[in-house]
Design an enzyme around this catalytic site. Structure first.
Site, short mmCIF file in Angstrom:
data_model
loop_
_atom_site.label_atom_id
_atom_site.label_comp_id
_atom_site.label_asym_id
_atom_site.label_seq_id
_atom_site.Cartn_x
_atom_site.Cartn_y
_atom_site.Cartn_z
N ALA A 1 -16.36 2.83 -14.42
CA ALA A 1 -17.17 1.60 -14.82
C ALA A 1 -17.64 1.27 -13.31
O ALA A 1 -16.74 1.10 -12.57
CB ALA A 1 -16.55 0.66 -15.62
N ALA B 1 -77.24 2.51 -34.99
CA ALA B 1 -77.55 2.19 -33.89
C ALA B 1 -77.75 1.09 -33.31
O ALA B 1 -78.08 0.49 -32.07
CB ALA B 1 -79.29 2.49 -33.64
N ARG C 1 -74.07 -10.22 -33.26
CA ARG C 1 -73.03 -11.12 -33.85
C ARG C 1 -71.69 -10.95 -33.56
O ARG C 1 -70.80 -11.78 -33.69
CB ARG C 1 -73.50 -11.44 -35.22
CG ARG C 1 -74.88 -12.01 -35.66
CD ARG C 1 -75.25 -12.02 -37.00
NE ARG C 1 -75.71 -10.54 -37.31
CZ ARG C 1 -76.20 -10.30 -38.47
NH1 ARG C 1 -76.20 -11.03 -39.49
NH2 ARG C 1 -76.94 -8.97 -38.80
N ARG D 1 -16.96 2.89 -6.20
CA ARG D 1 -17.09 1.64 -6.12
C ARG D 1 -16.23 0.91 -5.40
O ARG D 1 -15.25 1.68 -5.03
CB ARG D 1 -16.90 1.05 -7.61
CG ARG D 1 -15.50 1.32 -8.18
CD ARG D 1 -14.96 0.90 -9.73
NE ARG D 1 -13.79 1.13 -9.95
CZ ARG D 1 -13.37 1.44 -11.43
NH1 ARG D 1 -14.11 1.69 -12.31
NH2 ARG D 1 -11.97 1.40 -11.47
#
Ligand code: UD1
Ligand code: CA
Length: 454
Positions: A422, A10, A15, A439
């Site tokens: 690629a 509890a 600290r 591309r």
């Protein structure tokens, strides 16, 4: 014999300087309270009660159905805490283990030893004690002229002479339940802290000539209490050593235990090897012959036999047998790698399935993808899985070949055996066996360089 346990949990843990209740602070991957619960379960108790208070709802939701929970509204001391459990013991007779929720190193073996001595001595109360080099902060065990337990004096109430005593109260006790709660009601807070001390029960029992006993076999590495973060770290070190020693005994190679961190919840099979800087957490399972590290963090994941994972982070994922991951890979939640997959350097994979023997060797981002068997993903390939609003799926079927520096704009599908040139930005599905090329065309201007130079 009927045995129950109450865990005192509890306290706020002032600290710790934390908003989180002390007993929920994690050590070795699990809240301190979880370690204590494990130990009492393994000691074979028939009933478990946790006394919660500060952050009680949080504590209760962690405990779930692992134990009953009672609340101590105000933290008036350990005797008052235990008293809150009174109503749960009206129809339970036998013996009671009392353990503090802030001593996560306690083992079931030690609890069982305490219970055994308690029963053998036919004691009303038995206190687990330890001899330590530095007793600062602990209650001291004051023995009588015959070597028996006279009383326990807290640090703040102790005389200079009593402070020299190196035998400490571990805060772990076994009590006969008969008469226990009635006696707790007689304890008064007449001490430096103005608290109801559970430890005062010893003097009361002595006065009544009830048998009090001491079980003094405890090792400091089992009973260390955690009151601040330094002690949390010290306990963490002990737990870590314990886990690594067990794993080594079970056949796991740990190259450098000083720099290896494995939660107590992790399962590792024999003949796995952990290189320095391995941090393995949560519900992770690692199969035999896996080689982990150096410098690898694996959380809540399964790693099958013979995998190699180096300089990488793996979260919530499944790594199939014989996979090679890293160096410098980031495997994010929801990823499932089949057998013998290669994930190379600077590759991030998120929520994706990768079929066996597929390779993503360099510099890629693969998110929300389903990749078949034997696929080769060229360097620099990226799934564009997010359109700014929604995430979309990329499918790459078996044996497809994705050329380097490809963008796959999802949702999109590359059929089995297809090849992507690629540098393509693929926005439309590529049929099975086709070449997908997207591309700009190359233009060569003859003699251009020489003219420019003139
Ligand atoms: C306690 C013992 C001390 C022992 C040490 C071992 C007492 C008076 N002292 O001191 O002799 O050497 O443990 O670690 O018992 N708690 C509650 N309600 C409260 C107060 C505490 O549930 O009102 C719980 C805390 O959450 C904690 C445990 O009891 O889990 C111990 O409390 P703590 O304040 O840490 O006691 P210590 O000063 O360490
Ligand atoms: Ca304590």
């Amino acid at each position: 014999m009927r045995l129950a346990a109450v865990i005192l949990a509890a306290g706020k843990g002032t600290r710790m300087k934390s908003a989180l209740p002390k007993v929920l602070h994690k050590v070795g991957g699990k809240p301190m309270l979880g370690h204590v619960l494990d130990a009492v379960v393994r000691a074979g108790v028939q009933k478990k009660v946790v006394v919660a208070g500060y952050g009680g709802e949080e504590v209760k939701s962690y405990v779930g159905d692992l134990a009953q929970v009672v609340y101590q509204e105000q933290q008036l001391g350990t005797a008052h805490a235990l008293l809150q459990a009174k109503d749960l013991f009206t129809d339970f007779s036998g013996h009671l283990l009392v353990v503090c929720g802030d001593t996560p190193l306690i083992t079931s073996d030690t609890l069982s030893m305490l219970v055994r001595e308690h029963i053998d001595n036919k004691a009303a109360a038995t206190v687990l004690t330890a001899f330590v080099d530095d007793p600062t902060g602990y209650g001291r065990i004051i023995r009588n002229d015959y070597g028996g337990l006279s009383r326990i004096v807290e640090q703040k109430d102790a005389s200079a002479e009593e402070l020299q005593v190196k035998e400490i109260n571990t805060g772990v006790y076994c009590f006969a339940l008969s008469g226990l709660f009635e006696t707790l009601q007689q304890i008064r807070p007449a001490n430096a802290q103005g608290e109801y001390y559970l430890t005062d029960i010893i003097e009361i029992y002595n006065r009544r000539n009830l048998k009090v006993a001491v079980c003094s076999g405890a090792d400091i590495n089992e009973v260390m209490g955690v009151n601040n973060r330094r002690q949390l770290a010290a306990v963490g070190k002990v737990l870590r050593d314990r886990v690594l020693n067990r794993l080594m005994d079970e056949g796991v190679t740990v190259i450098d235990p000083q720099s290896t961190y494995v939660d107590s919840t992790v399962i590792i099979e024999p003949d796995a090897v952990l290189y320095p800087g391995s941090i393995i957490e949560g519900s992770t399972k690692i199969a035999s012959q896996a080689v982990i590290g150096p410098n690898t963090r694996i959380v809540d994941s399964t790693v099958a036999q013979g995998c190699q994972i180096q300089y990488s982070v793996v979260l919530n994922s499944e790594i199939g047998s014989g996979c090679s991951v890293g160096p410098y890979a980031y495997i994010r939640p929801g990823t499932k790698l089949g057998a013998d997959v290669k994930i190379g350097d600077f590759v991030e994979v998120k929520n994706s399935v990768v079929g066996k023997k597929s390779k993503i060797p360099h510099l890629s981002y693969i998110g929300d993808a389903v990749i078949g068997v034997g696929v080769n993903v060229g360097a620099g390939t990226i799934t564009c899985n997010y359109d700014g609003v929604n995430k979309h799926i990329t499918e790459i079927e078996d044996a497809a070949f994705i050329g380097s520096n490809t963008n796959l704009v999802a949702p999109v599908k590359v059929g089995s055996g297809a090849v992507i040139g690629a540098g393509s930005t693929i926005t439309k599905d590529v049929p099975q066996g086709a070449l997908g090329l997207a591309r700009g065309k190359q233009v060569n201007k003859e003699g251009w360089a020489r003219k420019k130079g003139k």
